[in-house]
Design a protein around this motif. Structure first.
Motif, mmCIF file in Angstrom:
data_model
loop_
_atom_site.group_PDB
_atom_site.id
_atom_site.type_symbol
_atom_site.label_atom_id
_atom_site.label_comp_id
_atom_site.label_asym_id
_atom_site.label_seq_id
_atom_site.Cartn_x
_atom_site.Cartn_y
_atom_site.Cartn_z
ATOM 1 N N ILE A 283 1.017 -1.101 0.055
ATOM 2 C CA ILE A 283 -0.013 0.158 0.041
ATOM 3 C C ILE A 283 0.920 1.172 -0.118
ATOM 4 N N THR A 386 -4.399 -2.735 8.343
ATOM 5 C CA THR A 386 -4.122 -2.648 6.616
ATOM 6 C C THR A 386 -5.198 -1.923 6.003
ATOM 7 N N PHE A 390 -5.179 1.490 4.020
ATOM 8 C CA PHE A 390 -5.526 1.454 2.569
ATOM 9 C C PHE A 390 -6.766 2.897 2.501
ATOM 10 N N SER A 393 -4.891 6.200 2.412
ATOM 11 C CA SER A 393 -4.089 6.334 1.160
ATOM 12 C C SER A 393 -4.856 7.070 -0.134
#
Length: 646
Positions: A283, A386, A390, A393
Motif C-alpha cells: 500500500i 491494513t 488503505f 491512502s
C-alpha cells in the motif's frame, strides 16, 4: 529475521510470480488488449492555447485568447506532438492558423513537416483559415507524429518576441487505407505498457495477494488500459514511460519497506504477521506512485508548488524567519521545519520543485505505516490496520491538498500523526522515562514548527486527547499521561521562545482581529456566519464520504478494549470540527479537513474489518467498499491532475 532470510523470501515470491501460468496469461492478455485498443483509429485534435495543450507543444509562446478563441504564436520553429499514435495508415493534418502581419510586413512563408519530412508549404494571410496536408503511412513510422511549423518571424512594436504564425488548432484524421487491415501498436509505448503490467503483477504477488486474485485485478486494469488506448490514446501514451517507471518505483519501495519492517519487527520483538508487513508495504508503494505520478503527469499544475520551492531557497540562504499569506490573505508565521529537513538535499538537487514533489509523496505515503501502527497498537489486528492504511491512502481531501501545493500542511499532518502515535505508545506501554521524554519532545517540536495551522490544530487535538485520557483511563495510564504532557509543554515553550517570539505583534494582532477588536461590524459579520454554518464546515462531509462517518460513530461499540484509540480519534475529530467551525465563523480558511480525514480513516479501518472477512458475502461487501474508496479518491485526483489551474 536476518537480511539474508528476508531476501530469500523475496526471491521465493518473485519466482512464484514468474513461474505461474497466470503471469504469462496476463502478459498475453495485455498485449492483445493494447493491440485491440490500437485498432480504433480516432481523430486527434489539440486546441492550441487551450487548457490541455501543454504536454504536446514546443517552440510556441504563452497561450493567448481573444474572446472564446484560444491560440499560441509560434516561434521560428514550433512543433505539435502526437505521442504513441502508431501507424493507422495515411492521415490528413488540418492546421487552423493565421499569418497576420503589421502593415508593410510581407505575409510569412510557412513550411510544414511531419516527422521531419516536408508535407507542404503555404503563405497564410491575415485571416484564420484551415490548411490541410496529406501525411503518408510510411512517414508515420511506428511511434509518434510530430507536426513542425517553420515560419518567417517578425518582432511587434513594444514586444521582444519573435512571432511566426498564430495557431488555433491542429487535427489529425486517419484516411481510409485498403491495404492496412491491422494497426501495429506504437513503439516504444507497447513494450513500456507490457513492462508496467509485468511489474504490477510482481508487486501484487510480493504484497501477498493470491496469484489468481492478482491476475483478476490486473485483468480489470488491462481492460481500462485498452479503453484508454482506444478512446483517450494521447492521455496514456504521453505518460507510458513514466507509468513503467512508477510501477518499478512502487515495487522497489515496497521491497525496501518490507525488508526494513521485517528487520525492525524481529529486532524489537513485535508480533506482526508476514502478510501484514507485505500488505502495508505494498500500500505504501502504491500510495507513493499515485501521489508522485499525479504530480509528474505532463498536464498537472499546482497552485503553490513554486512558492514552496522559493521558500526552500530562502531557508537555504539562512533566513528562517518570514511570513506568508494565509488562504484568506492574512499574513502569518511560516515555520521552516520542513524546509530545514529538505535543505541538505536542496544543495545536491537543483530542481527544488521536483524535490518537494518527491519528498512530500514519500512522506505522505509513509503515513500508512503510522496509521497501521496506531490501529495495530490498539489491538484490532492486522486486517483492520491494513484497511485503515488503505483508506488513508485514498482520502480525497489529501489529493486536493497536493493539487493546491500545500506541502507544509501535508508535512504538518504527518508530524501530528507521528506525535499521536508516540503519545499512544507512551501512555499505553511503560518506556524508559528519558526515551519517552525525548520522543514526545522531538515529535512535538517538529509538529509545532511544521505549519502555523498545524500548530493550532495539534495543540487543540493533543490537549483534548490528554484531557480525555486523564478522565477515562486507569490510574497508571493517567500517571503516564501526565508525564507525556510535560515534554509537550516544554516543546511549546521552546518553539515559542526560539521561533514564535519573532511574531508576537503579528499573532497578537490576529487574535485581536479574530476576536472582533471591539468593532460591531466584525462581530456582526461573525454572527452572520454562525447562522450559515453547516456540517460540511466541520471538515467531515466535505472532505470524506458519509459512509465513513458511520465508521466514526460505530467504532466505539467495537473498541471497548482499546479506549486510548477511541479517545485519540475523538480528540482528533473534535479538534478538526471545532477548528472548522471557528474558521467558518471568523472567515478564516484552514486545512483542518486533513485531520478529520485521518481520524476517520483510522475508524473506518476498524469498522470495515469487523464487517467483512468472516464469510464470502462479507468479503464481497468489503471488496466493493474498498473499490469505492479507491474510486472516490482517484476520481478527485484525476480531476485535479487534468483540469485544475488550467
Amino acid at each position: 529475521m536476518t537480511v539474508r532470510l528476508a531476501l530469500l523470501e523475496e526471491l521465493r515470491l518473485a519466482r512464484l510470480a514468474f513461474k505461474s501460468w497466470e503471469f504469462y496469461l496476463i502478459l498475453a492478455l495485455a498485449a492483445l488488449a493494447i493491440t485491440v485498443g490500437y485498432q480504433n483509429r480516432p481523430d486527434y485534435g489539440i486546441d492550441i492555447g487551450g487548457k490541455l495543450d501543454m504536454p504536446f507543444v514546443t517552440g510556441f509562446h504563452q497561450p493567448e485568447h481573444n474572446g472564446s478563441l484560444t491560440y499560441r504564436w509560434s516561434g521560428e520553429t514550433a512543433t505539435v506532438s502526437f505521442p504513441g499514435v502508431g501507424n493507422p495508415g495515411p492521415v490528413q493534418v488540418n492546421l487552423a492558423l493565421n499569418g497576420w502581419r503589421p502593415e508593410g510586413v510581407a505575409s510569412p512563408n510557412v513550411r510544414v513537416l511531419a516527422n521531419g519530412e516536408e508535407v507542404g508549404k503555404i503563405v497564410p494571410d491575415g485571416t484564420l483559415k484551415t490548411y490541410s496536408f496529406l501525411v503518408r503511412g510510411k512517414t508515420l513510422g511506428l511511434s509518434d507524429l510530430d507536426i513542425t511549423i517553420e515560419s518567417d518571424t517578425f518582432v511587434p512594436q513594444n514586444d521582444a518576441r519573435h512571432l511566426g504564425v498564430f495557431v488555433d488548432s491542429v487535427q489529425v484524421s486517419p484516411l481510409p487505407a485498403a491495404d492496412r487491415w491491422i494497426v501495429v501498436p506504437a513503439i516504444p509505448v507497447f513494450p513500456l505498457l507490457i513492462i508496467a503490467v509485468a511489474i504490477a503483477f510482481l508487486w501484487l504477488i510480493q504484497s501477498r495477494v493470491p496469484v489468481r486474485l492478482a491476475a483478476i485485478a490486473l485483468f480489470g486494469a488491462i481492460l481500462v488500459l485498452a479503453f484508454l488506448i482506444a478512446f483517450h490514446r494521447l492521455g496514456i501514451t504521453v505518460f507510458a514511460g513514466q507509468l513503467a517507471a512508477l510501477a518499478a518505483a512502487a515495487c522497489v519501495l515496497s521491497l525496501l519497506a518490507r525488508l526494513a519492517s521485517r528487520l525492525l519487527a524481529a529486532t524489537r520483538g513485535w508480533r506482526v504477521e508476514g502478510w501484514e508487513i507485505a500488505a502495508i508495504s505494498g500500500i505504501f508503494g502504491l500510495a507513493f506512485a499515485i501521489r508522485f505520478g499525479g504530480m509528474i503527469y505532463p498536464q498537472f499544475v499546482s497552485s503553490d508548488l513554486t512558492m514552496h520551492a522559493h521558500r526552500l531557497e530562502t531557508v537555504m540562504t539562512g533566513n528562517l524567519v518570514f511570513t506568508n499569506p494565509l488562504p484568506d490573505g492574512r499574513d502569518a508565521p511560516y515555520p521552516p521545519a520542513y524546509y530545514l529537513l529538505l535543505a541538505p538535499f536542496g544543495y545536491l538537487w537543483s530542481n527544488h520543485e521536483m524535490l518537494l514533489a518527491l519528498s512530500s509523496s514519500l512522506l505522505d505515503a509513509s503515513g500508512v505505516f503510522l496509521v497501521f501502527y496506531i490501529v495495530k497498537r490498539a489491538g484490532f489486528g492486522g486486517l483492520a490496520a491494513t484497511l485503515a492504511g488503505f483508506v488513508y491512502s485514498f482520502t480525497p481531501y489529501t489529493f486536493m491538498v497536493f493539487s493546491w501545493g500545500n506541502h507544509t500542511n501535508l508535512f504538518g499532518q504527518w508530524a501530528a500523526l507521528l506525535l499521536i502515535a508516540i503519545l499512544i505508545t507512551v501512555i499505553t506501554k511503560p518506556l524508559a522515562p528519558v526515551l519517552s521524554f525525548i520522543l514526545v519532545l522531538a515529535a512535538s517540536a517538529l509538529t509545532f514548527t511544521s505549519h502555523y495551522g498545524s500548530l493550532l490544530l495539534s495543540l487543540l487535538s493533543v490537549a483534548l486527547f490528554l484531557m480525555l485520557c486523564l478522565l477515562f483511563l486507569d490510574w497508571q495510564s493517567r500517571i503516564r499521561t501526565l508525564y507525556a504532557a510535560l515534554p509537550v509543554v516544554v516543546a511549546l515553550i521552546l518553539v515559542s521562545l526560539v521561533y514564535y517570539s519573532h511574531f508576537v505583534l503579528l499573532i497578537a494582532g490576529q487574535a485581536t482581529a479574530l476576536g472582533g477588536g471591539g468593532e460591531s461590524s466584525a462581530a456582526g459579520s461573525a454572527l452572520g456566519r454562525i447562522g450559515r454554518l453547516s456540517v460540511s464546515d466541520l471538515g467531515l462531509l466535505g472532505a470524506f464520504s458519509p459512509a465513513f462517518l458511520v465508521a466514526g460513530a460505530g467504532v466505539a461499540a467495537l473498541a471497548r478494549r482499546a479506549r486510548v484509540f477511541i479517545l485519540a480519534i475523538a480528540a482528533w475529530t473534535l479538534a478538526a470540527g471545532a477548528f472548522g467551525a471557528f474558521g467558518a465563523i471568523v472567515g478564516m480558511e484552514s486545512r483542518h479537513e486533513l485531520f478529520a480525514t485521518t481520524a476517520l480513516a483510522l475508524a473506518a479501518g476498524v469498522l470495515l474489518a469487523h464487517l467483512g472477512w468472516r464469510s464470502w458475502a462479507g468479503r464481497s461487501v468489503l471488496a466493493l467498499l474498498m473499490l469505492f474508496v479507491a474510486w472516490q479518491g482517484m476520481a478527485v485526483w484525476f480531476d485535479r491532475i487534468i483540469f485544475a489551474y488550467h
